[in-house]
Scaffold this motif. Structure first.
Motif, short mmCIF file in Angstrom:
data_model
loop_
_atom_site.label_atom_id
_atom_site.label_comp_id
_atom_site.label_asym_id
_atom_site.label_seq_id
_atom_site.Cartn_x
_atom_site.Cartn_y
_atom_site.Cartn_z
N GLU A 81 0.71 -1.15 -0.01
CA GLU A 81 0.00 -0.07 0.05
C GLU A 81 0.81 1.19 0.04
O GLU A 81 0.42 2.19 -0.34
CB GLU A 81 -0.87 0.05 1.13
N GLU A 82 2.19 1.18 0.29
CA GLU A 82 3.08 2.05 0.45
C GLU A 82 3.13 2.78 -1.04
O GLU A 82 2.72 2.11 -2.05
CB GLU A 82 4.34 1.80 0.62
N ASP A 83 3.43 4.10 -1.32
CA ASP A 83 3.58 4.60 -2.51
C ASP A 83 5.13 4.20 -2.79
O ASP A 83 6.03 4.88 -2.34
CB ASP A 83 3.41 6.39 -2.21
N VAL A 84 5.28 3.57 -4.05
CA VAL A 84 6.65 3.40 -4.42
C VAL A 84 6.44 3.64 -5.76
O VAL A 84 5.63 3.44 -6.56
CB VAL A 84 6.90 2.00 -4.00
N ASP A 85 7.87 3.73 -6.34
CA ASP A 85 7.91 4.15 -7.67
C ASP A 85 8.08 2.87 -8.59
O ASP A 85 7.75 2.79 -9.66
CB ASP A 85 9.05 4.94 -7.99
N LYS A 86 8.68 2.01 -8.09
CA LYS A 86 9.21 0.66 -8.87
C LYS A 86 9.04 -0.75 -8.04
O LYS A 86 9.40 -0.76 -6.76
CB LYS A 86 10.64 0.63 -9.30
N LEU A 87 8.35 -1.71 -8.62
CA LEU A 87 8.31 -2.77 -7.84
C LEU A 87 9.13 -3.93 -8.79
O LEU A 87 8.95 -3.91 -9.92
CB LEU A 87 6.87 -3.30 -8.08
N THR A 91 3.12 -14.84 -7.14
CA THR A 91 1.94 -15.04 -6.20
C THR A 91 1.27 -13.97 -5.46
O THR A 91 0.11 -13.41 -5.66
CB THR A 91 2.62 -16.26 -5.29
N ASN A 92 2.21 -13.11 -4.99
CA ASN A 92 1.69 -11.82 -4.35
C ASN A 92 1.24 -10.66 -5.35
O ASN A 92 0.00 -10.14 -5.00
CB ASN A 92 2.91 -11.10 -3.51
N ALA A 93 1.93 -10.67 -6.62
CA ALA A 93 1.42 -9.59 -7.44
C ALA A 93 0.20 -9.90 -7.99
O ALA A 93 -0.71 -9.32 -8.09
CB ALA A 93 2.57 -9.73 -8.53
N ALA A 94 -0.07 -11.35 -8.20
CA ALA A 94 -1.44 -11.75 -8.55
C ALA A 94 -2.50 -11.50 -7.58
O ALA A 94 -3.63 -11.30 -8.01
CB ALA A 94 -1.53 -13.42 -8.83
N ALA A 95 -2.08 -11.89 -6.30
CA ALA A 95 -3.21 -11.76 -5.15
C ALA A 95 -3.49 -10.25 -5.15
O ALA A 95 -4.74 -9.93 -4.65
CB ALA A 95 -2.42 -12.08 -4.06
N TRP A 96 -2.53 -9.25 -5.29
CA TRP A 96 -2.86 -7.87 -5.20
C TRP A 96 -3.90 -7.20 -6.34
O TRP A 96 -4.56 -6.52 -6.07
CB TRP A 96 -1.55 -6.99 -5.30
N GLY A 97 -3.51 -7.78 -7.67
CA GLY A 97 -4.46 -7.54 -8.82
C GLY A 97 -3.56 -6.23 -9.47
O GLY A 97 -2.40 -6.60 -10.04
N ARG A 98 -4.46 -5.09 -9.81
CA ARG A 98 -3.93 -4.13 -10.61
C ARG A 98 -2.76 -3.40 -9.88
O ARG A 98 -2.96 -2.87 -8.62
CB ARG A 98 -4.75 -3.16 -11.04
N ILE A 99 -1.72 -3.34 -10.23
CA ILE A 99 -0.39 -2.55 -9.53
C ILE A 99 0.01 -1.20 -10.12
O ILE A 99 0.09 -1.20 -11.67
CB ILE A 99 0.91 -3.59 -9.60
N ASN A 100 0.18 -0.27 -9.50
CA ASN A 100 0.25 0.92 -10.01
C ASN A 100 1.51 1.45 -10.28
O ASN A 100 1.76 2.02 -11.16
CB ASN A 100 -0.15 2.12 -8.71
N ALA A 101 2.44 0.89 -9.59
CA ALA A 101 3.72 1.21 -9.74
C ALA A 101 4.45 0.52 -10.97
O ALA A 101 3.68 -0.36 -11.73
CB ALA A 101 4.74 0.53 -8.88
N ASP A 102 5.69 0.86 -11.61
CA ASP A 102 6.36 0.57 -12.77
C ASP A 102 6.75 -1.02 -12.21
O ASP A 102 7.53 -0.95 -11.03
CB ASP A 102 7.53 1.50 -12.92
N VAL A 103 6.69 -2.02 -12.94
CA VAL A 103 6.64 -3.25 -12.67
C VAL A 103 8.23 -3.93 -13.49
O VAL A 103 7.94 -3.87 -14.44
CB VAL A 103 5.68 -4.39 -12.52
N THR A 104 9.19 -4.50 -12.81
CA THR A 104 9.93 -5.33 -13.53
C THR A 104 10.23 -6.73 -12.73
O THR A 104 10.14 -6.63 -11.87
CB THR A 104 11.19 -4.77 -13.45
#
Ligand code: RIB
Ligand code: CA
Length: 302
Positions: free
Chosen positions: A107-113, A120-133
């Protein structure tokens, strides 16, 4: 300053990625907001214990939280034969208390995940706002777990499929990450550059296990450091070539479990959901690792 969240399954190459990010954090080049763990190389709880161990040996304190401890649909399979019984090669990290509120960190405001384990966590979260690599997949390239599947995608193929249905990412797959390796000589350079940094004392027994694993699998006495090169790509620290792709994943339990496919020619008439890294400057990555290790090591000199 760029705010980073690492989601990992701390095994040996994740540990080196964590060391690199901890070094950049200690140098003030990034803010490592936190670390969350998934199950893959080892259990999610052990991955958190391992992450605490590595961060402490890097002189860095940031929040660590245990994520989902099972794949979305399948039984968990870990790989002690690759990363050691605890996930850090021959090392036996001290057990420690761990936090389980991983979503608070997401829930923290992050720039990059940066995701270096199963999604597994990413799928459990759903739509991700940060830039993902994301480190994962094998595209027109042999798998390391089955003929067609890479480990992270194979452990939790349903999560990988779901992730790409709702998100896009810069993807570092085996065709790129297998090219970034350490051997005893380059490891000695890293250890020398780290100087008095406590983490340096743990690397030999961590990497010896990984060297032996790769040698036993015909790769030579070396180690493929998949997750570390992924972090360098995520931070723009090394030159890369990417191309847009539409990725999908075989979410099944059959022979093709975890197979990843990149549509590069719009056969599926679906919008791209990835920037697939097709080339990376490996010598530059080695220079970047030594740069950070030298600067990071100097912070331990009084
Ligand atoms: O296939 C390589 C990936 O699987 C890396 O992230 C490694 O740590 C393992 O998780
Ligand atoms: Ca990993």
């Amino acid at each position: 300053m760029v705010r980073i969240l690492l989601d990992c399954d701390t095994g040996i190459d994740d540990a080196l990625a964590l060391m690199y990010l901890a070094g950049l954090h200690r140098l003030g080049e990034i803010e490592l907001v936190g670390v969350t763990t998934t199950a893959g190389n080892t259990s999610a709880t052990q991955a958190a214990i391992n992450s605490h161990f590595v961060l402490a040996a890097c002189g860095v304190t940031v929040p660590v939280a245990v994520g989902e401890n099972m794949p979305m649909m399948l039984d968990l399979v870990t790989t002690p034969e690759t990363h050691g019984i605890y996930g850090l090669g021959y090392l036996i990290p001290e057990p420690c208390d761990v936090d389980f509120h991983w979503m608070r960190l997401w829930e923290e405001d992050v720039d990059k995940l940066i995701v270096t384990g199963p999604a597994t966590n990413a799928a459990a979260w759903g739509r991700i706002n940060a830039d993902v690599t994301l480190m994962g997949g094998a595209y027109n390239y042999p798998g390391n777990t089955t003929p067609t599947a890479e480990w992270n995608s194979w452990v939790d193929p349903h999560a990988a499929k779901s992730f790409f249905q709702f998100n896009s990412a810069t993807v570092c797959s085996l065709g790129v990450t297998e090219r970034f390796t350490l051997d005893p000589g380059s490891l000695a350079e890293v250890i020398s550059a780290l100087g008095p940094a406590p983490i340096a004392t743990f690397l030999p027994e961590m990497l010896r296990f990984y060297f032996e694993f790769h040698q036993a699998h015909g790769e030579g006495y070396l180690a493929q450091i998949h997750d570390l090169i992924t972090c360098m790509v995520a931070l723009g620290k090394v030159p890369v070539i990417t191309r847009p792709a539409t990725i999908d994943v075989e979410a099944s339990t059959g022979w093709l479990r975890g197979t990843t496919v990149a549509d590069l020619k719009n056969h599926w008439h679906r919008p791209p959901n990835a920037q697939l890294v097709t080339d990376v400057d490996i010598p530059a990555a080695h220079r970047e690792l030594l740069r950070v290790c030298e600067l990071f090591g100097a912070t331990f000199r009084y």
